[in-house]
Design a protein around this motif. Structure first.
Motif, PDB file in Angstrom:
ATOM      1  N   VAL A 142       0.821  -1.222   0.000  1.00 24.28           N
ATOM      2  CA  VAL A 142       0.000   0.000   0.000  1.00 24.28           C
ATOM      3  C   VAL A 142       0.851   1.267   0.000  1.00 24.28           C
ATOM      4  CG1 VAL A 142      -1.912  -1.141   1.172  1.00 24.28           C
ATOM      5  CG2 VAL A 142      -0.228   0.118   2.529  1.00 24.28           C
ATOM      6  N   LEU A 143       2.131   1.134   0.405  1.00 22.47           N
ATOM      7  CA  LEU A 143       2.960   2.341   0.544  1.00 22.47           C
ATOM      8  C   LEU A 143       3.132   3.078  -0.788  1.00 22.47           C
ATOM      9  CD1 LEU A 143       6.022   1.767   2.893  1.00 22.47           C
ATOM     10  CD2 LEU A 143       4.364   3.642   2.927  1.00 22.47           C
ATOM     11  N   TRP A 144       3.446   2.328  -1.824  1.00 24.78           N
ATOM     12  CA  TRP A 144       3.719   2.948  -3.123  1.00 24.78           C
ATOM     13  C   TRP A 144       2.532   3.771  -3.649  1.00 24.78           C
ATOM     14  CZ3 TRP A 144       8.237   3.756  -5.317  1.00 24.78           C
ATOM     15  CH2 TRP A 144       8.259   4.217  -6.642  1.00 24.78           C
ATOM     16  N   PRO A 145       1.318   3.149  -3.706  1.00 25.95           N
ATOM     17  CA  PRO A 145       0.171   3.957  -4.164  1.00 25.95           C
ATOM     18  C   PRO A 145      -0.112   5.155  -3.245  1.00 25.95           C
ATOM     19  CG  PRO A 145      -0.507   1.712  -3.541  1.00 25.95           C
ATOM     20  CD  PRO A 145       0.981   1.728  -3.585  1.00 25.95           C
ATOM     21  N   GLN A 146       0.153   5.014  -1.947  1.00 31.57           N
ATOM     22  CA  GLN A 146      -0.058   6.162  -1.045  1.00 31.57           C
ATOM     23  C   GLN A 146       0.928   7.282  -1.361  1.00 31.57           C
ATOM     24  OE1 GLN A 146       0.187   4.558   2.932  1.00 31.57           O
ATOM     25  NE2 GLN A 146      -1.888   3.711   2.862  1.00 31.57           N
ATOM     26  N   ILE A 147       2.172   6.917  -1.642  1.00 32.85           N
ATOM     27  CA  ILE A 147       3.176   7.928  -1.987  1.00 32.85           C
ATOM     28  C   ILE A 147       2.775   8.635  -3.284  1.00 32.85           C
ATOM     29  CG2 ILE A 147       5.540   8.112  -2.917  1.00 32.85           C
ATOM     30  CD1 ILE A 147       6.393   6.325  -0.523  1.00 32.85           C
ATOM     31  N   HIS A 197      13.529   7.067   6.818  1.00 35.80           N
ATOM     32  CA  HIS A 197      13.809   8.107   5.813  1.00 35.80           C
ATOM     33  C   HIS A 197      14.600   7.514   4.656  1.00 35.80           C
ATOM     34  CE1 HIS A 197      14.536  12.182   4.312  1.00 35.80           C
ATOM     35  NE2 HIS A 197      13.690  12.606   5.235  1.00 35.80           N
ATOM     36  N   ILE A 198      14.493   8.127   3.485  1.00 33.78           N
ATOM     37  CA  ILE A 198      15.396   7.748   2.390  1.00 33.78           C
ATOM     38  C   ILE A 198      16.780   8.304   2.718  1.00 33.78           C
ATOM     39  CG2 ILE A 198      13.590   7.573   0.624  1.00 33.78           C
ATOM     40  CD1 ILE A 198      14.514  10.410  -0.330  1.00 33.78           C
ATOM     41  N   GLU A 199      17.810   7.613   2.241  1.00 33.07           N
ATOM     42  CA  GLU A 199      19.177   8.012   2.629  1.00 33.07           C
ATOM     43  C   GLU A 199      19.577   9.382   2.104  1.00 33.07           C
ATOM     44  OE1 GLU A 199      22.447   5.574   1.183  1.00 33.07           O
ATOM     45  OE2 GLU A 199      23.834   7.175   1.695  1.00 33.07           O
ATOM     46  N   ARG A 248       9.227  12.804  -4.131  1.00 35.67           N
ATOM     47  CA  ARG A 248       8.028  12.237  -3.525  1.00 35.67           C
ATOM     48  C   ARG A 248       8.316  11.455  -2.256  1.00 35.67           C
ATOM     49  NH1 ARG A 248       4.632   9.741  -8.385  1.00 35.67           N
ATOM     50  NH2 ARG A 248       4.483  11.797  -9.330  1.00 35.67           N
ATOM     51  N   PHE A 249       9.588  11.226  -1.939  1.00 29.21           N
ATOM     52  CA  PHE A 249       9.934  10.276  -0.873  1.00 29.21           C
ATOM     53  C   PHE A 249      10.480  10.938   0.389  1.00 29.21           C
ATOM     54  CE2 PHE A 249      10.327   8.431  -5.063  1.00 29.21           C
ATOM     55  CZ  PHE A 249       9.549   7.289  -4.956  1.00 29.21           C
ATOM     56  N   GLY A 276      21.547   8.643  -4.873  1.00 25.37           N
ATOM     57  CA  GLY A 276      21.653   9.618  -3.783  1.00 25.37           C
ATOM     58  C   GLY A 276      20.909  10.909  -4.037  1.00 25.37           C
ATOM     59  N   VAL A 277      20.167  10.947  -5.140  1.00 25.20           N
ATOM     60  CA  VAL A 277      19.500  12.200  -5.525  1.00 25.20           C
ATOM     61  C   VAL A 277      18.296  12.463  -4.634  1.00 25.20           C
ATOM     62  CG1 VAL A 277      18.221  13.361  -7.353  1.00 25.20           C
ATOM     63  CG2 VAL A 277      20.270  12.022  -7.914  1.00 25.20           C
ATOM     64  N   SER A 278      18.218  13.683  -4.102  1.00 22.54           N
ATOM     65  CA  SER A 278      17.056  14.079  -3.316  1.00 22.54           C
ATOM     66  C   SER A 278      16.806  15.563  -3.528  1.00 22.54           C
ATOM     67  CB  SER A 278      17.281  13.771  -1.841  1.00 22.54           C
ATOM     68  OG  SER A 278      16.104  14.000  -1.097  1.00 22.54           O
ATOM     69  N   HIS A 279      15.694  16.049  -3.010  1.00 18.93           N
ATOM     70  CA  HIS A 279      15.305  17.453  -3.248  1.00 18.93           C
ATOM     71  C   HIS A 279      15.256  17.704  -4.746  1.00 18.93           C
ATOM     72  CE1 HIS A 279      16.341  19.236   0.967  1.00 18.93           C
ATOM     73  NE2 HIS A 279      15.449  18.281   1.000  1.00 18.93           N
TER      74      HIS A 279
END
Lengths: 425, 425
Positions: free
Chosen positions: B21-26, B205-207, B104-105, B395-398
């Motif tokens: 369920v996590l993926w569709p919620q994200i 959290h994502i790394e 999104r993460f 490692g990509v974020s923001h």
């Protein structure tokens, strides 16, 4: 000083008197600003304070006995009918829009000075052969990235498409801004004038440089207007988290852009002509948050020189540097030319009339080059133009610190009046 | 993969199943954005899409059987009552605000993952001794220049004054933004929690880095959170006309700022620690027009390192460089510290519970340092905290390119569930 003393002895100019109205008018016009209370004036074209200022200006034109009209682009005209209405007109004016946080004199002197010049000539019961028109061009400063849009519209050199693609800092298109002021972008073409109907155009302006101040002279007659090349440079890297993206893995668009800023400065400083100027006046990073490595950075670059060849050399060196910076940092880039105007030589007709005016008024002057772009450079491609400069303190302009002495302004209006008298005869 | 296979053989975790369920919620949460249709998510705290997302999140919490409340700062809580309501609670969560054009993460995984963890535990008829609270902190990303304002409000470390002085890019104060969301800035103090009432806080959290990806590991347990020093640097030169101000007479604030941007980058690259990062993510020039030499330029600077001493060395070197740049260019400058947080060591209580969870689930993990700041660093000054990382692609974020594999997210939620089970027992 000498001007007034000797001018008074000259019967031809006895009717011209400095009424001291210019200064209070400049102060009154400065009150039309988006930031009342701030030291600078912020009156960008097609904003509410700009439109209110135009209304005030129309009233001033009417009081000076001019017939007021505005064209489909919002350029404002005040006309004094000549004895020969069929003769090509003599035009004089400038602009009343400002850069954000700008000064009170840039542009405004040329409009208010022209109204005052005509008022003084009329006070001497003057009736010119040619009609004289005072004009306030709608938008000399580049709110939408491109300068001189009012005079470009008048000369038919502003494309209809550009109204949709030119945007201000907040994303508003020129067309949207026009509509908000009751102007119809589809009527753009109606603003175009027939160049044959204009005998000459004269623009009175503050120097915005230090030549007159340095040489202690009250008047400069412009022989050439330096050419501006304006462009938008976008550096494209990769956004990333500022905390978790190691330095070695970054493709930081803003760091690349910072190198471009310094390259613009260095290349202008080192240009062999000795007269180049290069400026990055605006910059932005996207997404633009403290904790995000910039994925994109945008710069507005302005390169000028008095000769096209010299400017092209600087520009080409810069393009080479941008290419090298992008290659070294593995970022992409895009360059869009916003405008690229060629230098212009003033018309001998107007320059001659201005020289004679100075001689008649016994005002000392020098002939010089304008480092700044003016609506004159746009009109000058189609009609004979000339410019009259008065001193600017420390050469400062586009700043709240912009300043000229009241007597220098009055003297400029006198010289303009005499020049118009000569041209309209 | 190994986790699920071996986990299934372990009777203690037989009740935990990845429901997918996590993926569709994200994906659903990503639809709450200021720019629908754009690749990135723009959901800054106290904006309309943020508030709408909170409402959606409250519904999700209710569906998971949690009692929903929000505090006076807008932090949102979902509570599962434990057998001993008097016992200090176990808290887990993160944030659902994003940077402009973000991913999104970041943050969302910690909130949705905590709800999912509790849902899974309850599906196994679990009734914890301690109450468990899922929290969505109001504003981890620095819309108003300062990050972690929600957790700062909860720990009583956000001053009432700051609500009036912190402003977003368009000049809106934090207090104004709160009022627009129906929150009373004068009620700030009511958001403060009693640290003794919190047994532990765990953040999934994502790394946002490449350690897990490089080592091919599914889980990272955080031992330290690196410290961020955030500051605003303003360079003050003199505005002038870009065409008429010779290069030799300029005091260009933006050219000075460009040197600072490059100094930040160079000093972080050369820091002896080898772990420093330095970023200028936002920049602006005033007045900000193409034809005006900038009189003022503002930078937001972010310096981090895993140890305070090392970071201080980099910071001091930078201050020296700014001083030297300003002196050489004859410009002034101002530096304002926005925030300066010390590195934090994770609590042995939480770290131990997370290690045991991984062992029970037979999930491989590594212990590591977080390069990014999280609400955990704020809470960690007052209550025992720990963090669980899952891999981020490249490692990509923001960034819209932020990505984690669905199975990594699910595995993270399983490890979180087991950790909460241990802590709440």
């Amino acid at each position: 000083m000498r001007a007034e003393r000797r001018g008074a002895e000259n019967p031809q100019v006895a009717s011209l008197t400095s009424a001291g109205v210019l200064w209070p008018q400049i102060e009154e016009l400065a009150e039309f600003t988006a930031e009342p209370g701030a030291a600078g004036v912020t009156r960008e074209v097609f904003t509410a304070p700009y439109m209110a200022a135009c209304q005030w200006l129309a009233g001033l034109m009417e009081q000076a006995g001019l017939a007021v009209r505005s064209d489909s682009f919002g350029n404002l005209f005040g006309r004094l009918e000549g004895e020969d209405p069929a003769a090509a007109v003599v035009m004089s004016g400038s602009h009343i829009d400002t850069v954000p946080d700008g000064g009170r004199f840039d542009g405004t002197l040329g409009v208010l000075g022209a109204i005052e010049a005509v008022r003084q000539l009329r006070a001497g019961d003057w009736r010119p052969r040619r009609s004289v028109e005072v004009v306030a061009f709608a938008g000399e400063e580049p709110r939408f990235g491109k300068g001189c849009i009012g005079s470009r519209a008048m000369t038919g050199t502003l494309a209809r498409d550009a109204l949709e693609t030119l945007r201000d800092r907040s994303g508003t298109t020129l067309a949207e801004a026009m509509r908000a002021c009751g102007l119809d972008p589809d009527e753009l073409a109606a603003a175009q004038i027939d160049p044959k109907r204009v005998h000459a155009f004269v623009e009175l302006h503050i120097e915005q440089g230090v030549v007159l101040e340095t040489r202690g002279l009250p008047i400069g007659l412009v022989t050439h207007i330096a050419a501006q090349h304006a462009m938008r440079v976008v550096m494209r890297g990769e956004p990333g988290h500022a905390g978790a993206t190691p330095m070695g893995l970054r493709r930081d668009a803003l760091a690349a852009a910072a190198e471009v800023v310094l390259a613009v400065e260095r290349l202008a400083q080192q240009a062999p002509s000795g007269t180049a100027v290069g400026t990055v006046g605006a910059i932005g990073a996207r997404p633009g948050a403290i904790n995000v490595v910039a994925g994109e950075a945008e710069l507005l670059v302005d390169i000028r020189d008095r000769e096209l060849g010299a400017r092209t050399e600087t520009l080409e060196a810069l393009l080479g540097e941008i290419e090298a910076i992008a290659a070294r940092r593995e970022v992409g880039y895009e360059i869009e030319t916003i405008s690229s105007d060629e230098p212009l030589t003033a018309s001998p007709l107007v320059l001659g009339a201005a020289r004679e005016a100075c001689d008649r008024l016994a005002v000392e002057y020098t002939e010089m080059i304008s480092g700044a772009v003016h609506d004159s450079i746009i009109l000058g491609r189609q009609v004979p133009i000339g410019m009259i400069f008065v001193p600017s303190r420390a050469g400062v302009s586009h700043s709240p610190l912009e300043y000229s002495e009241p007597e220098d302004l009055e003297r400029g209006a006198l010289v303009l009046a005499e020049t118009l008298r000569g041209l309209a005869a």
